[in-house]
Write a protein that holds these residues in place. Structure first.
Motif, PDB file in Angstrom:
ATOM      1  N   ARG A  96       0.816  -1.210   0.000  1.00 51.60           N
ATOM      2  CA  ARG A  96       0.000   0.000   0.000  1.00 51.60           C
ATOM      3  C   ARG A  96       0.853   1.264   0.000  1.00 51.60           C
ATOM      4  NH1 ARG A  96      -5.691  -0.898   3.118  1.00 51.60           N
ATOM      5  NH2 ARG A  96      -6.131  -2.970   2.295  1.00 51.60           N
ATOM      6  N   ARG A  97       0.385   2.243  -0.748  1.00 45.48           N
ATOM      7  CA  ARG A  97       1.069   3.539  -0.818  1.00 45.48           C
ATOM      8  C   ARG A  97       0.668   4.398   0.370  1.00 45.48           C
ATOM      9  NH1 ARG A  97       0.275   6.204  -6.325  1.00 45.48           N
ATOM     10  NH2 ARG A  97      -1.905   6.024  -5.663  1.00 45.48           N
ATOM     11  N   LEU A  98       1.656   5.030   0.997  1.00 50.97           N
ATOM     12  CA  LEU A  98       1.413   5.889   2.153  1.00 50.97           C
ATOM     13  C   LEU A  98       1.444   7.359   1.741  1.00 50.97           C
ATOM     14  CD1 LEU A  98       3.781   4.178   4.755  1.00 50.97           C
ATOM     15  CD2 LEU A  98       1.300   3.937   4.623  1.00 50.97           C
ATOM     16  N   ALA A 217      -2.190   0.977  14.862  1.00 51.67           N
ATOM     17  CA  ALA A 217      -1.897   2.354  15.233  1.00 51.67           C
ATOM     18  C   ALA A 217      -3.104   2.894  15.994  1.00 51.67           C
ATOM     19  CB  ALA A 217      -1.634   3.201  13.987  1.00 51.67           C
ATOM     20  N   ASN A 218      -2.873   3.864  16.855  1.00 51.23           N
ATOM     21  CA  ASN A 218      -3.954   4.507  17.592  1.00 51.23           C
ATOM     22  C   ASN A 218      -4.257   5.856  16.937  1.00 51.23           C
ATOM     23  OD1 ASN A 218      -5.789   5.465  19.465  1.00 51.23           O
ATOM     24  ND2 ASN A 218      -4.210   6.107  20.936  1.00 51.23           N
ATOM     25  N   ILE A 219      -5.420   5.970  16.298  1.00 51.29           N
ATOM     26  CA  ILE A 219      -5.774   7.241  15.658  1.00 51.29           C
ATOM     27  C   ILE A 219      -6.702   8.061  16.559  1.00 51.29           C
ATOM     28  CG2 ILE A 219      -5.481   6.308  13.334  1.00 51.29           C
ATOM     29  CD1 ILE A 219      -8.542   6.101  13.133  1.00 51.29           C
ATOM     30  N   GLY A 220      -6.924   7.567  17.772  1.00 50.39           N
ATOM     31  CA  GLY A 220      -7.708   8.303  18.746  1.00 50.39           C
ATOM     32  C   GLY A 220      -6.791   9.049  19.710  1.00 50.39           C
ATOM     33  N   THR A 221      -7.222   9.169  20.942  1.00 53.09           N
ATOM     34  CA  THR A 221      -6.425   9.810  21.986  1.00 53.09           C
ATOM     35  C   THR A 221      -5.969   8.756  22.979  1.00 53.09           C
ATOM     36  OG1 THR A 221      -8.352  10.240  23.412  1.00 53.09           O
ATOM     37  CG2 THR A 221      -7.811  11.902  21.724  1.00 53.09           C
ATOM     38  N   GLU A 222      -5.134   9.157  23.923  1.00 51.47           N
ATOM     39  CA  GLU A 222      -4.693   8.230  24.958  1.00 51.47           C
ATOM     40  C   GLU A 222      -5.870   7.818  25.845  1.00 51.47           C
ATOM     41  OE1 GLU A 222      -1.807   6.582  25.684  1.00 51.47           O
ATOM     42  OE2 GLU A 222      -1.374   7.232  23.645  1.00 51.47           O
ATOM     43  N   GLN A 223      -6.805   8.732  26.026  1.00 52.57           N
ATOM     44  CA  GLN A 223      -7.965   8.440  26.872  1.00 52.57           C
ATOM     45  C   GLN A 223      -8.999   7.608  26.111  1.00 52.57           C
ATOM     46  OE1 GLN A 223      -6.582  11.573  26.562  1.00 52.57           O
ATOM     47  NE2 GLN A 223      -5.471  11.290  28.504  1.00 52.57           N
ATOM     48  N   GLU A 224      -9.205   7.918  24.853  1.00 49.41           N
ATOM     49  CA  GLU A 224     -10.177   7.202  24.023  1.00 49.41           C
ATOM     50  C   GLU A 224      -9.460   6.646  22.801  1.00 49.41           C
ATOM     51  OE1 GLU A 224     -13.627   9.468  23.129  1.00 49.41           O
ATOM     52  OE2 GLU A 224     -13.982  10.069  25.201  1.00 49.41           O
ATOM     53  N   LYS A 225      -8.892   5.485  22.965  1.00 47.65           N
ATOM     54  CA  LYS A 225      -8.092   4.874  21.902  1.00 47.65           C
ATOM     55  C   LYS A 225      -8.982   4.358  20.779  1.00 47.65           C
ATOM     56  CE  LYS A 225      -4.173   3.503  24.819  1.00 47.65           C
ATOM     57  NZ  LYS A 225      -4.578   4.288  25.990  1.00 47.65           N
ATOM     58  N   GLN A 226      -8.481   4.497  19.566  1.00 48.60           N
ATOM     59  CA  GLN A 226      -9.166   3.955  18.388  1.00 48.60           C
ATOM     60  C   GLN A 226      -8.117   3.275  17.524  1.00 48.60           C
ATOM     61  OE1 GLN A 226     -11.422   6.810  16.106  1.00 48.60           O
ATOM     62  NE2 GLN A 226     -11.896   5.339  14.488  1.00 48.60           N
ATOM     63  N   PHE A 227      -8.096   1.945  17.578  1.00 51.01           N
ATOM     64  CA  PHE A 227      -7.051   1.189  16.900  1.00 51.01           C
ATOM     65  C   PHE A 227      -7.457   0.849  15.464  1.00 51.01           C
ATOM     66  CE2 PHE A 227      -6.223  -0.241  21.411  1.00 51.01           C
ATOM     67  CZ  PHE A 227      -5.084   0.535  21.564  1.00 51.01           C
ATOM     68  N   VAL A 228      -6.514   1.027  14.553  1.00 47.65           N
ATOM     69  CA  VAL A 228      -6.708   0.610  13.155  1.00 47.65           C
ATOM     70  C   VAL A 228      -5.459  -0.156  12.722  1.00 47.65           C
ATOM     71  CG1 VAL A 228      -8.215   2.544  12.580  1.00 47.65           C
ATOM     72  CG2 VAL A 228      -5.751   2.756  12.222  1.00 47.65           C
ATOM     73  N   PRO A 229      -5.612  -1.201  11.904  1.00 45.37           N
ATOM     74  CA  PRO A 229      -4.439  -1.929  11.403  1.00 45.37           C
ATOM     75  C   PRO A 229      -3.499  -0.979  10.652  1.00 45.37           C
ATOM     76  CG  PRO A 229      -6.457  -3.150  10.936  1.00 45.37           C
ATOM     77  CD  PRO A 229      -6.883  -1.794  11.428  1.00 45.37           C
ATOM     78  N   LEU A 233      -3.730   2.594   6.967  1.00 44.26           N
ATOM     79  CA  LEU A 233      -3.256   3.980   6.810  1.00 44.26           C
ATOM     80  C   LEU A 233      -2.700   4.228   5.414  1.00 44.26           C
ATOM     81  CD1 LEU A 233      -1.478   4.369  10.273  1.00 44.26           C
ATOM     82  CD2 LEU A 233      -3.816   5.000   9.646  1.00 44.26           C
ATOM     83  N   GLY A 234      -2.694   3.198   4.571  1.00 44.20           N
ATOM     84  CA  GLY A 234      -2.234   3.326   3.191  1.00 44.20           C
ATOM     85  C   GLY A 234      -3.337   2.973   2.212  1.00 44.20           C
ATOM     86  N   ASP A 235      -3.076   3.196   0.934  1.00 43.81           N
ATOM     87  CA  ASP A 235      -4.065   2.929  -0.113  1.00 43.81           C
ATOM     88  C   ASP A 235      -3.532   1.935  -1.127  1.00 43.81           C
ATOM     89  OD1 ASP A 235      -5.995   4.877   0.821  1.00 43.81           O
ATOM     90  OD2 ASP A 235      -4.639   6.429   0.046  1.00 43.81           O
ATOM     91  N   GLU A 236      -4.433   1.116  -1.664  1.00 45.31           N
ATOM     92  CA  GLU A 236      -4.095   0.211  -2.754  1.00 45.31           C
ATOM     93  C   GLU A 236      -3.696   1.025  -3.984  1.00 45.31           C
ATOM     94  OE1 GLU A 236      -4.178  -3.163  -3.093  1.00 45.31           O
ATOM     95  OE2 GLU A 236      -4.830  -3.673  -1.061  1.00 45.31           O
ATOM     96  N   ILE A 237      -2.735   0.511  -4.738  1.00 44.47           N
ATOM     97  CA  ILE A 237      -2.342   1.142  -5.992  1.00 44.47           C
ATOM     98  C   ILE A 237      -3.024   0.390  -7.131  1.00 44.47           C
ATOM     99  CG2 ILE A 237      -0.403   1.757  -7.499  1.00 44.47           C
ATOM    100  CD1 ILE A 237       1.409   1.633  -5.032  1.00 44.47           C
TER     101      ILE A 237
END
Length: 238
Positions: A96-98, A217-229, A233-237
């Motif tokens: 995936r492209r970042l 990765a955590n795209i939320g905050t330390e208090q309200e974590k939101q985990f995504v693989p 964070l990248g896109d298919e080419i």
């Protein structure tokens, strides 16, 4: 162009350590004729970084490395090209492209999923009771251990570092734990503490087969974590 590669590490490849895996991928990238970018200077090297070292003896379905390339074919084609040169036990799962300003995978890792399965002959007689006790154990208000560091020993509470724990339908144990650079915990440490503090015995060596399933990765905050693989964070080419 920044590329994030997700790969699986299976079978006998679990005995290959992190440094050797780095060397392996450097050679595999060359064999696949990937247009990888090299650093400048007296000793140029491929611009490559791995997300999080995997312990020797562990398999994985969710390992990551980032590279820089000057050009790339479609993601589907790059999977085909790379997997043609991979040794048995290594499979590239996504390419995936970042974004140009994206942080590298190592800096982003915040959590990891693991599956733990008893090896043949190590299962407790009362499996259901064992797992029920473990789930109660991780729900305690605090789980204190003494952790050895380069500066000595310090008391550490495992409780805030355990995000999820569950028993799967196939009888394996699922754990999602903190895997950041500042605070992290290995699933083995949680089980060892359960054996010592709850069962009052030492955990048998090699009792569990451990597989890493994903890094987040955590795209939320330390208090309200939101985990995504990390691959999200990248896109298919195309």
């Amino acid at each position: 162009m920044k590329i994030r590669i997700k790969f699986a590490k299976r079978g006998a490849m679990k005995f290959v350590g992190h440094l050797d895996m780095m060397r392996y991928f450097q050679k595999a990238i060359r064999r696949a004729n990937v247009a990888v970018v090299y650093s400048e200077g007296f000793s140029p090297h491929q611009k490559m970084s791995f997300a999080a070292p995997l312990g020797v003896g562990l398999t994985s379905e969710g390992e990551y490395l980032d590279i820089e390339v000057s050009d790339s074919l479609s993601s589907a084609k790059m999977l085909e090209v790379c997997n043609q040169v991979m040794a048995e036990g290594i499979e590239v799962l996504s390419w995936r492209r970042l974004p140009d300003q994206a942080k590298n995978a190592m800096a982003l890792v915040a959590a990891a999923d693991y599956r733990l399965t008893f090896r043949e002959g190590y299962q407790p007689k009362e499996m259901e009771q064992f797992y029920q006790g473990f789930l109660e154990f991780v729900q305690a208000e605090s789980i204190l251990i003494i952790k050895k560091t380069k500066k000595g020993e310090r008391e550490l509470d495992l409780k805030p570092l355990i995000y999820q724990a569950a028993v799967e339908e196939d009888g394996s144990l699922f754990l999602r734990v903190c895997a950041g650079s500042s605070e992290n915990i290995k699933p083995e440490s949680i089980l060892q503490t359960y054996y010592q503090n709850r069962l009052k015995q030492e955990m048998p060596m090699f009792a569990f087969q451990i597989q890493r399933l994903e890094l987040y990765a955590n795209i939320g905050t330390e208090q309200e974590k939101q985990f995504v693989p990390l691959e999200a964070l990248g896109d298919e080419i195309d």
